[in-house]
Design a protein around this motif. Structure first.
Motif, mmCIF file in Angstrom:
data_model
loop_
_atom_site.group_PDB
_atom_site.id
_atom_site.type_symbol
_atom_site.label_atom_id
_atom_site.label_comp_id
_atom_site.label_asym_id
_atom_site.label_seq_id
_atom_site.Cartn_x
_atom_site.Cartn_y
_atom_site.Cartn_z
ATOM 1 N N ILE A 1 26.914 32.305 26.201
ATOM 2 C CA ILE A 1 26.393 33.630 25.850
ATOM 3 C C ILE A 1 27.570 34.604 25.816
ATOM 4 O O ILE A 1 28.352 34.678 26.764
ATOM 5 C CB ILE A 1 25.326 34.091 26.872
ATOM 6 C CG1 ILE A 1 24.125 33.140 26.814
ATOM 7 C CG2 ILE A 1 24.899 35.541 26.595
ATOM 8 C CD1 ILE A 1 23.030 33.426 27.828
ATOM 9 N N GLU A 2 27.712 35.307 24.711
ATOM 10 C CA GLU A 2 28.895 36.174 24.546
ATOM 11 C C GLU A 2 28.700 37.506 25.256
ATOM 12 O O GLU A 2 27.563 37.936 25.496
ATOM 13 C CB GLU A 2 29.133 36.408 23.055
ATOM 14 C CG GLU A 2 29.327 35.097 22.316
ATOM 15 C CD GLU A 2 30.627 35.051 21.558
ATOM 16 O OE1 GLU A 2 31.617 35.664 22.005
ATOM 17 O OE2 GLU A 2 30.625 34.425 20.495
ATOM 18 N N LEU A 3 29.827 38.160 25.562
ATOM 19 C CA LEU A 3 29.767 39.355 26.391
ATOM 20 C C LEU A 3 30.681 40.438 25.835
ATOM 21 O O LEU A 3 31.833 40.166 25.485
ATOM 22 C CB LEU A 3 30.244 38.963 27.795
ATOM 23 C CG LEU A 3 30.213 40.055 28.849
ATOM 24 C CD1 LEU A 3 28.801 40.228 29.387
ATOM 25 C CD2 LEU A 3 31.162 39.717 29.994
ATOM 26 N N ILE A 4 30.153 41.661 25.767
ATOM 27 C CA ILE A 4 31.024 42.827 25.553
ATOM 28 C C ILE A 4 31.042 43.549 26.902
ATOM 29 O O ILE A 4 30.035 44.143 27.315
ATOM 30 C CB ILE A 4 30.508 43.759 24.434
ATOM 31 C CG1 ILE A 4 30.234 42.960 23.158
ATOM 32 C CG2 ILE A 4 31.520 44.867 24.165
ATOM 33 C CD1 ILE A 4 29.650 43.794 22.004
ATOM 34 N N PRO A 5 32.159 43.435 27.652
ATOM 35 C CA PRO A 5 32.152 43.901 29.049
ATOM 36 C C PRO A 5 32.052 45.415 29.166
ATOM 37 O O PRO A 5 32.489 46.157 28.280
ATOM 38 C CB PRO A 5 33.473 43.386 29.609
ATOM 39 C CG PRO A 5 34.324 43.063 28.443
ATOM 40 C CD PRO A 5 33.434 42.826 27.265
ATOM 41 N N ASP A 6 31.481 45.852 30.301
ATOM 42 C CA ASP A 6 31.213 47.265 30.553
ATOM 43 C C ASP A 6 32.406 48.183 30.306
ATOM 44 O O ASP A 6 32.257 49.261 29.745
ATOM 45 C CB ASP A 6 30.678 47.472 31.982
ATOM 46 C CG ASP A 6 31.524 46.818 33.061
ATOM 47 O OD1 ASP A 6 32.562 46.209 32.727
ATOM 48 O OD2 ASP A 6 31.145 46.917 34.254
ATOM 49 N N ILE A 7 33.605 47.758 30.735
ATOM 50 C CA ILE A 7 34.710 48.711 30.692
ATOM 51 C C ILE A 7 35.159 49.041 29.266
ATOM 52 O O ILE A 7 35.858 50.021 29.060
ATOM 53 C CB ILE A 7 35.915 48.292 31.588
ATOM 54 C CG1 ILE A 7 36.283 46.839 31.398
ATOM 55 C CG2 ILE A 7 35.633 48.607 33.033
ATOM 56 C CD1 ILE A 7 37.448 46.390 32.265
ATOM 57 N N ILE A 8 34.705 48.270 28.279
ATOM 58 C CA ILE A 8 34.865 48.732 26.897
ATOM 59 C C ILE A 8 33.504 49.194 26.345
ATOM 60 O O ILE A 8 33.406 50.259 25.726
ATOM 61 C CB ILE A 8 35.516 47.666 25.967
ATOM 62 C CG1 ILE A 8 35.571 48.167 24.517
ATOM 63 C CG2 ILE A 8 34.826 46.329 26.015
ATOM 64 C CD1 ILE A 8 36.504 49.307 24.284
ATOM 65 N N ALA A 9 32.431 48.430 26.607
ATOM 66 C CA ALA A 9 31.141 48.730 25.956
ATOM 67 C C ALA A 9 30.659 50.141 26.270
ATOM 68 O O ALA A 9 30.146 50.832 25.397
ATOM 69 C CB ALA A 9 30.082 47.709 26.373
ATOM 70 N N ASN A 10 30.810 50.586 27.550
ATOM 71 C CA ASN A 10 30.272 51.917 27.866
ATOM 72 C C ASN A 10 31.369 52.984 27.985
ATOM 73 O O ASN A 10 31.144 54.045 28.566
ATOM 74 C CB ASN A 10 29.357 51.869 29.097
ATOM 75 C CG ASN A 10 30.098 51.581 30.385
ATOM 76 O OD1 ASN A 10 31.243 51.976 30.562
ATOM 77 N ND2 ASN A 10 29.442 50.907 31.313
ATOM 78 N N ALA A 11 32.528 52.705 27.375
ATOM 79 C CA ALA A 11 33.641 53.669 27.460
ATOM 80 C C ALA A 11 33.454 54.869 26.527
ATOM 81 O O ALA A 11 34.256 55.803 26.552
ATOM 82 C CB ALA A 11 34.968 52.970 27.142
ATOM 83 N N GLY A 12 32.401 54.866 25.719
ATOM 84 C CA GLY A 12 32.168 55.990 24.795
ATOM 85 C C GLY A 12 31.956 57.303 25.534
ATOM 86 O O GLY A 12 32.377 58.368 25.067
ATOM 87 N N GLY A 13 31.309 57.238 26.687
ATOM 88 C CA GLY A 13 31.022 58.456 27.455
ATOM 89 C C GLY A 13 32.300 59.148 27.889
ATOM 90 O O GLY A 13 32.496 60.348 27.647
ATOM 91 N N VAL A 14 33.201 58.394 28.496
ATOM 92 C CA VAL A 14 34.427 59.028 28.996
ATOM 93 C C VAL A 14 35.342 59.429 27.834
ATOM 94 O O VAL A 14 36.100 60.391 27.930
ATOM 95 C CB VAL A 14 35.141 58.145 30.046
ATOM 96 C CG1 VAL A 14 35.878 56.978 29.415
ATOM 97 C CG2 VAL A 14 36.112 58.995 30.862
ATOM 98 N N THR A 15 35.232 58.716 26.723
ATOM 99 C CA THR A 15 36.054 59.073 25.565
ATOM 100 C C THR A 15 35.648 60.453 25.039
ATOM 101 O O THR A 15 36.505 61.319 24.814
ATOM 102 C CB THR A 15 35.920 58.002 24.453
ATOM 103 O OG1 THR A 15 36.246 56.735 25.022
ATOM 104 C CG2 THR A 15 36.825 58.283 23.289
ATOM 105 N N VAL A 16 34.335 60.672 24.891
ATOM 106 C CA VAL A 16 33.903 61.987 24.402
ATOM 107 C C VAL A 16 34.047 63.048 25.508
ATOM 108 O O VAL A 16 34.254 64.223 25.211
ATOM 109 C CB VAL A 16 32.488 61.932 23.788
ATOM 110 C CG1 VAL A 16 32.048 63.307 23.307
ATOM 111 C CG2 VAL A 16 32.471 60.954 22.612
ATOM 112 N N SER A 17 33.994 62.625 26.766
ATOM 113 C CA SER A 17 34.304 63.578 27.844
ATOM 114 C C SER A 17 35.741 64.094 27.667
ATOM 115 O O SER A 17 36.026 65.274 27.888
ATOM 116 C CB SER A 17 34.203 62.903 29.215
ATOM 117 O OG SER A 17 32.875 62.949 29.678
#
Ligand code: NAD
Length: 516
Positions: free
Chosen positions: A417-433
């Protein structure tokens, strides 16, 4: 050069397994793999500062409903007609906060501190007392810039959890290539059990205690579980109250309302980033998100926006759950209608339960739904090894922080089962922060299209570097350059993400040196 012995660990690592040691397993694994500089390792394996303090606030009077059995002795109590019903604030747990002059001017019938409301229930009047809350701020690392990370209001928080989440922020800010370090904090409380004015009092007091520890160029909080733009506004007000140049302090928090210096696109940014990663995952395989099915855990900020955006890309949501239960519709759930249902002020629990466009299923049955994608967007540690064995999905995109345990990771790998790990997948929030912080500094205002465009590029560029590290495919394209990061052999995607973070952080220490 310092000798090996110079690098003694102090204090010796505890043999006890905790959320923090578990979260750091991947750090140690990747650090070994790339031969991370030993001094850098020492700097990163424990946080710079761990602050714990108490926040005391005066609560309001509240009405607490009696159980039917207890209410029997008040069967002849007449109904209190409340004239100013706006003064009654109903909470998700059934309690009612008495705001302002709720009962003044009403025809109140009270017996032994109990009254009956027009809803027929008998309530005990509980006078408001002061309550003490445990509060935290962990500042993990600032090699790349000010500490940055969310504030969580939740019953199940601890120093150990905040250490793990603060470290995750250090890796995430490096991966997102924003000039910040990592931090995290919050308050041990269930915000659904308190009224608006109580949350305001608790939040103001929290910032009063935090103020000496943080600043727009020192440590910048943002929303996380249980907090939101309204809470960010209160934090800003308390931090800047009485200061001479208030407008220069807007960058003290991110995730603010756009009307007071928040960025367009910040509210949806984390969910948007998850969707960009999923889109790029399929584009790389010559496929599209259109027609794919997905299952979602958590329908808060991250989950709801990810669902709406994936829906707009043509994917179908089959099942979703939240703290209160799970719902399912094999034909696809109307995500916009679900979001409206959850946001309705009458839906006190903000829950997906009771949504007419789907059927209720057992909470745990969510994991058995067959779909292309699973997006965990609730809390950490939810996907255990047992659940990983059951899952019937092909891809997991981690919207939540740390949703998968290390044992579950091994099961997922074994099962392909493939994975997009949290530290990239949910980095959109801090990027727009970061975009918000920059706009505050420059007194600028960017359009939503501009923010989305920058975010898409940032997410996809860094995700592609991680994919290349994972496949050991060093290359330079117009969009990205993975050559400095590949390590000569393939690694799993979580390890690849950590390698990117560590190499970027290590460069700061090796080029700038260590502060003395
Ligand atoms: P939120 O408070 O808006 O929503 C949390 C959701 O999870 C709610 O729907 C809640 O009901 C659900 N939930 C809670 N306990 C649950 C349980 N036991 N089972 C199923 N569902 C449960 O929080 P959020 O901001 O959406 O954050 C969700 C996750 O994403 C967290 O792990 C957070 O750290 C992470 N995250 C958030 C952001 C952000 O910008 N908000 C950024 C990066 C990562």
């Amino acid at each position: 050069m310092a000798s090996e012995e110079t690098f003694m660990r102090a204090p010796a690592p505890s043999p006890k397994r905790t959320i923090y040691t578990e979260a750091m397993e991947i750090f140690h694994y990747a650090a070994d793999l790339i031969g991370l500089d030993k001094r850098v390792r020492l700097e990163l394996e424990e946080p710079d500062y761990e602050h714990i303090f108490y926040v005391t606030a005066k609560l309001k009077d509240r009405l607490v409903p009696l159980l039917p059995e207890e209410a029997k002795s008040f069967s002849d109590l007449s109904v209190t007609q409340v004239r100013n019903t706006e003064g009654l604030e109903r909470l998700a747990n059934g309690n009612i906060i008495l705001n302002g002059r709720a009962l003044l001017g009403s025809d109140v019938a009270i017996r032994h501190g109990h009254l009956r409301l027009p809803d027929g229930l008998v309530y005990q009047l509980v006078p408001g007392e002061s309550q003490r809350f445990k509060a935290y701020r962990v500042q993990h690392n600032q090699a790349r810039g000010p500490y940055k990370g969310g504030l969580r209001y939740h019953r199940e928080v601890s120093l150990d959890l905040f250490k793990a989440l603060a470290a995750e922020m250090t890796w995430k800010t490096a991966i997102a290539e924003v000039p910040f370090g990592g931090g995290k904090g919050g308050i041990q409380m269930d915000p659904r059990e308190y009224g608006r004015e109580e949350i305001e009092a608790i939040t103001l007091r929290f910032m009063y205690r935090l103020k000496s520890l943080i600043g727009p160029n020192i440590d910048i909080p943002a929303p996380d579980v249980g907090t939101n733009p309204e809470i960010m506004a209160l934090l800003y007000r308390q931090f800047s109250d009485g200061e001479r140049e208030r407008h220069n302090l807007r960058g003290i928090v991110t995730g603010k309302d756009v009307r007071i210096g928040g960025s367009e696109g910040r509210g949806k940014a984390t969910g948007q980033g998850v969707a960009f990663c999923i889109e790029d995952y399929y584009a790389d395989r010559g496929e599209s998100v259109k027609g794919k099915t997905f299952v979602l855990q958590g329908f808060g900020n991250v989950g709801s926006h990810a669902a709406i955006i994936l829906g707009n890309m043509g994917a179908r949501l089959l099942a979703v759950n939240d703290a209160d239960g799970s719902i399912f519709n094999g034909d696809g759930i109307d995500v916009n209608a679900l979001a409206a249902y959850v946001a309705d002020p009458k839906n006190l629990k903000r829950s997906v339960i009771g949504f007419p466009g789907a059927q209720r299923i057992e909470k745990k049955d969510l994991w058995d739904v067959q779909a292309d994608i699973l997006v965990p967007a609730a809390l950490g540690g939810e996907i255990t090894a047992d659940i990983a064995e059951r899952l019937k999905v092909k891809l997991i995109a981690e919207g939540a922080n740390g949703p998968t345990t290390p044992e579950a990771d091994r099961v997922l790998q074994k099962r392909g089962i493939e994975l997009i790990p949290d530290i990239i997948a949910n980095a959109g929030g801090v990027t727009v922060s970061y975009y918000e912080w920059i706009q505050n500094k420059r007194m600028e205002r960017w359009s939503e299209a501009e923010v989305d465009q920058r975010l898409e590029r940032a997410m996809k560029r860094n995700y592609r570097i991680i994919r290349d590290i994972s496949r050991n495919q060093p290359r330079k394209t117009e969009m990205h350059d993975s050559r400095p990061y590949c390590i000569g052999k393939p690694v799993d995607s979580r390890c690849a993400a950590m390698i990117l973070a560590l190499k970027r952080i290590e460069a700061h220490y090796l080029l700038e040196g260590f502060s003395q």
